[in-house]
Design a protein around this motif. Sequence first.
Motif, short mmCIF file in Angstrom:
data_model
loop_
_atom_site.label_atom_id
_atom_site.label_comp_id
_atom_site.label_asym_id
_atom_site.label_seq_id
_atom_site.Cartn_x
_atom_site.Cartn_y
_atom_site.Cartn_z
N GLN A 1 -20.89 1.16 6.74
CA GLN A 1 -19.26 0.01 6.95
C GLN A 1 -19.45 0.30 5.96
OE1 GLN A 1 -19.09 -2.32 9.50
NE2 GLN A 1 -17.03 -3.61 9.66
N ASP A 2 -18.08 0.87 5.31
CA ASP A 2 -17.11 1.00 3.88
C ASP A 2 -16.36 -0.70 3.74
OD1 ASP A 2 -16.18 0.35 2.26
OD2 ASP A 2 -15.60 2.71 2.07
N THR A 3 -17.53 -1.98 3.36
CA THR A 3 -16.76 -2.98 3.48
C THR A 3 -15.58 -3.51 2.89
OG1 THR A 3 -19.24 -4.40 2.97
CG2 THR A 3 -18.35 -3.82 5.90
N GLY A 4 -16.14 -2.61 1.01
CA GLY A 4 -15.70 -3.24 0.14
C GLY A 4 -14.32 -2.09 -0.67
N THR A 5 -13.94 -1.36 -0.04
CA THR A 5 -12.82 -0.57 -0.50
C THR A 5 -11.61 -0.74 -0.48
OG1 THR A 5 -14.46 1.67 -0.23
CG2 THR A 5 -12.29 2.10 -0.92
N ASP A 6 -11.09 -1.20 -1.15
CA ASP A 6 -9.56 -1.98 -1.44
C ASP A 6 -8.64 -1.17 -0.73
OD1 ASP A 6 -6.92 -3.60 -0.98
OD2 ASP A 6 -7.88 -4.24 -2.77
N PRO A 7 -8.22 -0.43 0.28
CA PRO A 7 -7.01 0.81 0.36
C PRO A 7 -5.39 0.00 0.30
CG PRO A 7 -7.59 -1.36 2.22
CD PRO A 7 -7.86 -2.03 1.95
N ALA A 8 -4.97 -1.01 -1.03
CA ALA A 8 -4.45 -1.12 -1.04
C ALA A 8 -3.03 0.26 -2.17
CB ALA A 8 -4.19 -2.53 -1.79
N ILE A 9 -3.92 0.67 -2.67
CA ILE A 9 -3.98 1.76 -4.00
C ILE A 9 -5.45 2.51 -3.50
CG2 ILE A 9 -3.28 -0.41 -5.15
CD1 ILE A 9 -5.54 0.72 -7.46
N VAL A 10 -4.93 4.03 -3.72
CA VAL A 10 -5.36 5.23 -4.14
C VAL A 10 -5.31 5.43 -5.39
CG1 VAL A 10 -5.57 7.84 -3.19
CG2 VAL A 10 -4.98 6.35 -1.87
N ILE A 11 -6.72 5.96 -6.03
CA ILE A 11 -6.62 6.80 -7.17
C ILE A 11 -6.85 8.55 -7.32
CG2 ILE A 11 -7.33 7.00 -9.48
CD1 ILE A 11 -7.03 3.85 -9.50
N ASP A 12 -5.40 8.51 -7.61
CA ASP A 12 -5.57 10.23 -7.15
C ASP A 12 -6.14 10.99 -8.41
OD1 ASP A 12 -2.98 10.10 -5.18
OD2 ASP A 12 -2.22 8.83 -6.84
N ARG A 13 -5.34 10.50 -10.11
CA ARG A 13 -6.84 10.49 -10.89
C ARG A 13 -6.48 10.37 -11.95
NH1 ARG A 13 -1.43 13.27 -11.75
NH2 ARG A 13 0.01 12.95 -13.77
N HIS A 14 -8.32 10.11 -12.85
CA HIS A 14 -8.37 9.47 -14.08
C HIS A 14 -9.49 10.55 -14.62
CE1 HIS A 14 -8.67 5.96 -15.99
NE2 HIS A 14 -9.39 6.36 -16.37
#
Length: 626
Positions: free
Chosen positions: A20-33
């Motif tokens: 279960q993914d309990t840590g990823t914050d869905p508030a933003i998405v990194i499109d590229r880095h």
Amino acid sequence: MLLLSVLLFCGPALAHEADQDTGTDPAIVIDRHIQHYVVEPSGAYLLTVDAAKTIVEQRAVQEHGQYYISYNKTLDEVVAIDAYTLKPDGRRVALRPDQIKDQQEAASTDAPMFQDTRLKIIVFPEVAAGDQLVVRYTVRRGTPLFPGHFEDLSSSPFYLNKNFVLVYDMPASMPLHADAVGFVPVPLSPRDVVPAGHRRYQWRYAGGGNQRLEADAVSYLDYGKRLAVSTFADYADFARAFRANTLPATGSAAVPSPAIAALARQLTAGLSDARARTLALSDWVRRNIRYVGVYIGPGGVVAHPAATVLDNRYGDCKDHAALLEAMLAAVGIGSTGALVNSGNAYQLPDTPTLGVFNHMITYVPSLDLYLDPTAESTMAGYLPAGILGKPALLLASGSFAMTPILQPERSRTTTWFDIGRDGRSRFKVSKTASGASAEPWRKTVRETRLAERDQFVRRMLQGLGQKGQGVFDAGKVDSPGKDGSDEYSLSVSGSSEHFLDLPGPSALATTYDVWGGLGEAVFTLGQEKERHQAFVCPAVDAEDETGFRLPKGVRVLALPKPTSLMHGGIHYQSSYARRGSAIVVKRRFTFRHGRATCTPDDYRAMQPALERIMRDLRSQVVVSGR
């Protein structure tokens, strides 16, 4: 290490993939880095970053409506910035020049080492949910930290990463070693253009689910996805380069000048024991040399000569170590600087990198003794808790050692309540800290103004759900060493309102945590329901005694049962006794693990014992009055 700074200061760390993914914050998405280094044979480089992130939820606008570019004000030049807000309809809102701020990075002012940094803060215009924030910038490092070498340590913040790529174009004469976990190599494509005389190395972040960072967990860099790259063949090679680069051209920062030699002899006069001389000198440095941020000069990370540090009476951790080394040498005691991590990192990447080392301490081989001459709150002979059980790279030899896992430390608290028939109580709390914990208490009280000490009592009572007032008896707050004492005692006395509801049946709590007592140690150790990450589990030796003197006519209806248990490294005992009109509760809790960290399996094994202790701590004495 720019991306690592983002990890450390922009959000929680990553963890292993879980069901279960309990840590990823869905508030933003990194499109590229896309992070691209072009390194020169000198170790200088040109860094280009191309990044874009989408604001998914409105709550992210405040935190992520700006972008931080971290750079070294002495070694780096930010040569280009291009940024804009891209609206969902395709409209671009360009960045104005006044929307790029420049300021000192707050974290660098308190950092022990290696973070003499400033920030370019890009404030994106007209940001709203659904927007994409785009930035491209270039940083030129003209002077490398280590001439002829390059190293980097990267990880990723806790967001969905669609395209996270790290590219290193290295001179053919400088092979790049890598320790990659959660990063996969990317082969060259026909479209890739590599500068002449260079070889390209590149990796892509593998992505996946993230666990939330658990309380007191070890650094994510110990177990998570990270990429360490370096031109150093091994840590011995790294230590040689570090020592050569941190010493000034004269040859050694630790050469004792006549003034240093005279002071060292004065401070150790009459002390025939080598350990006593060592402790006296280390204590003098930590009390008299003010800590300031790291010095990075034109040649990179450089320690000032010890004579200069003595004259200035300030310096960073390298300067403190250099001065102490010179003072020790003046009285015939050899020592060496040692690189450690002062945070929650307990392991090092296989590839040598500066990323995990953030502090320098002193090691005396003949005494097998570690000293931190920057630690104002730690008496010589002990180490700050964050340095215990850490790998230490000894600069003189290039070899590894391990700092102590355990050190003497004990807390004893006695609390007595004299309860009146109106339910008010007069109380006295006496606390004694010994060993490593004595000096932190002594320093805290010493630096608390007299006018604020009695206010501290009121805040303490509020924390216990009580109202009242009292007097703070600070005890002897002189610096240690004058009487050789490593024990400190203080007390608080006063009164509190509505301590016991009378005349009817009422319950008395048996645990009153005051300033890091036994109960706090237990609840801190057991604060997670379950664990998936290794965590810091320091040794504990705590003893509490709580007494209640009851008014006449109050009967004791029920006392809790005593508890005694031993489980692994946990030893706990409690007792409840009547002494005339008084009730006395005694508890002792010790914890010894043999390592500075515990595993999730360790935690599962100790949980039954911790739960039983917590039930005992929550127990109550039932009384009734007429």
